[in-house]
Design a protein around this motif. Structure first.
Motif, PDB file in Angstrom:
ATOM      1  N   VAL A   1      10.838 -15.495  14.652  1.00  0.00           N
ATOM      2  CA  VAL A   1       9.444 -15.904  14.880  1.00  0.00           C
ATOM      3  C   VAL A   1       9.213 -17.318  14.368  1.00  0.00           C
ATOM      4  CG1 VAL A   1       8.560 -13.554  14.724  1.00  0.00           C
ATOM      5  CG2 VAL A   1       8.632 -14.976  12.676  1.00  0.00           C
ATOM      6  N   ASP A   2       8.277 -17.972  15.034  1.00  0.00           N
ATOM      7  CA  ASP A   2       7.804 -19.269  14.572  1.00  0.00           C
ATOM      8  C   ASP A   2       6.341 -19.095  14.196  1.00  0.00           C
ATOM      9  OD1 ASP A   2       6.920 -21.761  14.108  1.00  0.00           O
ATOM     10  OD2 ASP A   2       7.251 -22.526  16.133  1.00  0.00           O
ATOM     11  N   PRO A   3       6.019 -19.179  12.908  1.00  0.00           N
ATOM     12  CA  PRO A   3       4.616 -18.991  12.493  1.00  0.00           C
ATOM     13  C   PRO A   3       3.683 -20.005  13.128  1.00  0.00           C
ATOM     14  CG  PRO A   3       6.100 -18.945  10.607  1.00  0.00           C
ATOM     15  CD  PRO A   3       6.909 -19.396  11.779  1.00  0.00           C
ATOM     16  N   SER A   4       4.232 -21.146  13.564  1.00  0.00           N
ATOM     17  CA  SER A   4       3.382 -22.156  14.198  1.00  0.00           C
ATOM     18  C   SER A   4       3.185 -21.877  15.676  1.00  0.00           C
ATOM     19  CB  SER A   4       4.000 -23.548  14.040  1.00  0.00           C
ATOM     20  OG  SER A   4       4.190 -23.833  12.682  1.00  0.00           O
TER      21      SER A   4
ATOM     22  N   THR B   1       6.811 -22.476  21.447  1.00  0.00           N
ATOM     23  CA  THR B   1       7.684 -21.717  22.348  1.00  0.00           C
ATOM     24  C   THR B   1       9.057 -22.377  22.415  1.00  0.00           C
ATOM     25  OG1 THR B   1       6.789 -22.948  24.188  1.00  0.00           O
ATOM     26  CG2 THR B   1       5.818 -20.795  23.742  1.00  0.00           C
ATOM     27  N   ALA B   2       9.472 -22.924  21.303  1.00  0.00           N
ATOM     28  CA  ALA B   2      10.757 -23.622  21.265  1.00  0.00           C
ATOM     29  C   ALA B   2      11.893 -22.655  21.604  1.00  0.00           C
ATOM     30  CB  ALA B   2      10.982 -24.208  19.875  1.00  0.00           C
ATOM     31  N   THR B   3      12.967 -23.225  22.128  1.00  0.00           N
ATOM     32  CA  THR B   3      14.192 -22.449  22.344  1.00  0.00           C
ATOM     33  C   THR B   3      15.122 -22.695  21.168  1.00  0.00           C
ATOM     34  OG1 THR B   3      14.016 -22.552  24.732  1.00  0.00           O
ATOM     35  CG2 THR B   3      16.207 -22.162  23.826  1.00  0.00           C
TER      36      THR B   3
ATOM     37  N   GLY C   1       8.973 -16.263  21.147  1.00  0.00           N
ATOM     38  CA  GLY C   1       7.820 -15.667  21.799  1.00  0.00           C
ATOM     39  C   GLY C   1       8.186 -14.843  23.012  1.00  0.00           C
ATOM     40  N   GLY C   2       9.502 -14.723  23.305  1.00  0.00           N
ATOM     41  CA  GLY C   2       9.921 -13.919  24.445  1.00  0.00           C
ATOM     42  C   GLY C   2       9.723 -12.433  24.182  1.00  0.00           C
ATOM     43  N   PRO C   3       9.766 -11.621  25.226  1.00  0.00           N
ATOM     44  CA  PRO C   3       9.428 -10.212  25.082  1.00  0.00           C
ATOM     45  C   PRO C   3      10.571  -9.315  24.615  1.00  0.00           C
ATOM     46  CG  PRO C   3       9.837 -10.746  27.373  1.00  0.00           C
ATOM     47  CD  PRO C   3      10.018 -11.997  26.604  1.00  0.00           C
ATOM     48  N   ALA C   4      11.801  -9.812  24.614  1.00  0.00           N
ATOM     49  CA  ALA C   4      12.944  -8.924  24.381  1.00  0.00           C
ATOM     50  C   ALA C   4      12.939  -8.351  22.972  1.00  0.00           C
ATOM     51  CB  ALA C   4      14.237  -9.683  24.619  1.00  0.00           C
TER      52      ALA C   4
END
Lengths: 383, 258
Positions: free
Chosen positions: B36-39, B42-44, B69-72
């Protein structure tokens, strides 16, 4: 009777166990009893040197080795020298071994940060290697007092190539008695791809005259057969590692040793890649690790299990002409030279073979290195 | 009696034979449940596994790209990781997990990219190692939550981490790597990096390339989000030790923030 049967079964089981274990895997493989192993027909022993009390554990491996530049070309009987960078577990030394007419001795690195994998045979005493800090190809010599010394700068390759260069090598190739079109060739790997520069004589501070850009990296990467998992390309910069470079001036091709090492399973795959000067757009590869060329013949190590190290001899198209086996605890192809065979100065290919004495807790171990010559004319598919 | 001995010998022989010919290949799985990125960017990010903490070089077949942020779910899974024990009987071995972002868009992980420290992770033969959470925050305000614009010529620094109860490390109670250029890292302005490691399975060793001069580790035991009274500390933050190539950090209930 029952007791007898039981005893017989027990004895049989014990024998069977011993036989099975003895016959399995590498148990009781033959180990050398003599300081110098015998070689196949066609090899001539040029020189032997030994050192006592060398401190290390496990196997001793040759990381890189080359012939001395001057003595390999002067046709003076019996003065051929060679340099070996060896590695072992817990080795109590840092430098190279120098074998010449006075014997085998350890030469301390003396603070010179040369890269062993870039060692190459030049025309002068000593060997060439790249200094990582400056991108210079320098000539390194044994100063005679047990220390390595930098004798001269052969070329500053960093100044001849634009962009971020990640690997640099320089090789010299002038087979005995020949006058080829180029005698110096440097190879560069940058973020874009692969390139060569060649010349007859380099001018200090200037780039080598002829430049050839190659789009060979993708073809090399695609040629791997075992370690083919795609992975995330972001982590696999260059997708493989260049280990060695050289060229054949007379046969007109360049060769590379390329390698993938899987950092999890510990497996590695090494291949030989060759590019003909006449077909710079075509890259050929085969399995094995090229250790050098003898005139137009590329010497490719195919099997690294001592005591028999098998080599394939190919041309610039990597078509094999024959295979040979050289024996030793480890073996390395060193380069070509002119040496007396049956009293006649003869162009030869020279291999170095290392033999290691038994381990002793208090006295270190005895290391013997021998130089073996094979006639070049028989390399090209003759004898 | 003799027959029994004979069978025992035969079994011993078979065992001996098997051990002599053990090919020694082990197989493990690694699952990362969330990155997760708390900020909320949507970086890869790029994840890879290796047996050495070297970010570059080698060939990393166990690697993948993940869009934050992807769903997997689970977000990432490496199955059938084949590895060879360094000694014959080894059933578990330490590897290193890398997480990075190609910040300068060169298509490879190189200079000027963003990296978390390499994190030591144990793989066990026939078992699955689970990493519940990794925090990757490239946009947070100072102090940095990861190493930004890393230069691969920077000196290598590593920590061996000993924690009294590794189970205390978790999503709400991360292990933090605090670095700066002075010994007094109790002053917020002196802290250049405060990098959270929110999974116990990644908290036994850290390795990085950094020019930072001083460092310490702490665990946010009281879940306050800041280093304060009761948190476990490897050193007093106003006297953070000078970083050397190999550093040790011990975190236990007997050494807490006063």
């Amino acid at each position: 009777m029952k007791k007898l049967n039981g005893r017989l079964i027990a004895a049989f089981s014990t024998l069977a166990a011993a036989a099975l274990v003895a016959g399995s895997c590498n148990f009781m493989m033959p180990t050398p009893n003599y300081p110098v192993m015998r070689q196949e027909k066609g090899f001539h022993l040029l020189r032997i040197g030994s050192m006592d009390k060398v401190w290390f554990r496990g196997d001793l491996r040759i990381r890189a080795a080359v012939l001395d530049g001057a003595s390999s070309r002067d046709a003076v009987y019996g003065n051929l020298g060679a340099y070996f960078v060896v590695e072992a577990k817990d080795a109590g030394f840092d430098g190279f071994l120098h074998l010449d007419e006075t014997g085998l001795r350890l030469v301390n690195r003396n603070g010179l940060e040369y890269e062993a994998m870039s060692m190459a045979q030049g025309p002068d005493p000593g060997f060439w290697a790249r200094l990582a800090s400056t991108d210079e190809i320098v000539r390194i010599i044994d100063d005679g007092s047990g220390n390595a010394a930098q004798s001269s700068v052969v070329a500053n390759l960093g100044s001849t190539m634009a962009g971020t260069v990640s690997a640099l090598w320089m090789d010299w190739d002038q087979p005995p008695g020949s006058t080829p079109p180029d005698t110096y060739r440097a190879a560069f790997v940058d973020n874009a791809d692969l390139a060569f520069r060649s010349d007859i004589v380099p001018v200090a501070g200037s780039a080598l005259a002829d430049f050839t850009a190659l789009l060979a990296r993708d073809a090399m990467a695609d040629s791997f057969e075992e370690l083919t998992a795609a992975g995330d390309p972001y982590w696999n910069d260059g997708r493989f590692e260049f280990r060695r470079f050289g060229f054949s001036s007379t046969a007109g091709y360049s060769w590379f040793a390329i390698r993938r090492f899987d950092g999890v399973s510990g497996r590695e795959e090494t291949r030989a890649a060759a590019i003909l000067d006449a077909q710079p757009g075509v890259t050929r590869t085969v399995r094995g690790e090229p250790e050098g060329n003898a005139g137009g013949v590329l010497v490719i190590r195919q099997d690294s299990e001592p005591p028999g190290i098998r080599y394939a001899l190919t041309d610039g198209q990597l078509q094999p002409s024959r295979t040979i086996t050289v024996y030793g605890d480890d073996v390395r192809y060193l380069g070509d030279a002119i040496e007396p065979i049956d009293g006649v100065p003869t162009p030869v290919a020279v291999f170095g073979s290392v033999s290691v004495g038994p381990e002793s807790k208090d006295d270190g171990r005895r290391v013997t290195i021998s130089l073996w010559a094979h006639r070049l004319d028989s390399f090209a598919g003759g004898e | 009696m003799m027959k029994r001995r004979a069978y025992a010998l035969a079994v011993a022989a078979a065992a001996c034979l098997l051990s002599a010919c053990d090919t020694g290949i082990r197989s493990s799985s690694l699952v990362i449940e969330r990155i997760v990125d708390p900020s909320a960017t949507t970086a890869t990010v790029h994840v890879a596994l290796s047996d050495s903490p070297q970010f570059t070089g080698g060939y990393k077949p166990y690697s993948a790209a993940i869009a934050l942020g992807g769903p997997a779910v689970p977000i990432l899974r490496f199955d059938a990781i084949a590895w060879e024990p360094k000694d014959g009987a080894e059933r578990a071995r330490a590897f290193w997990l890398f997480v990075a972002q190609d910040a300068n868009s060169t298509g490879v992980i190189d200079d000027f990219d963003d990296l978390l420290p390499a994190m030591r992770v144990m793989l066990v033969d026939g078992e699955e190692t689970v990493v519940p959470l990794i925090t990757f925050d490239p946009t947070g305000s100072a102090p940095s939550r990861l190493f930004q614009a890393v230069l691969f010529d920077d000196p290598p620094r590593s920590y061996r981490v000993f924690i009294e109860d590794p189970g205390v490390v978790g999503g709400l109670t991360p292990l933090y790597l605090r670095l700066g250029d002075t010994a007094d890292l109790s002053i917020p302005g002196n802290v250049n990096y405060d990098i959270p490691i929110p999974s116990a399975s990644l908290a036994s060793g850290l390795s990085m390339l950094t020019g930072a001069l001083n460092g310490m580790l702490w665990i946010d035991n009281n879940q306050s989000g800041a280093l304060d009274a009761g948190d476990w500390i490897s050193a007093q933050p106003n006297a953070a030790p000078v970083l050397v190539e190999f550093n040790d950090a011990v975190l236990w209930s007997g050494q807490t923030m006063p």
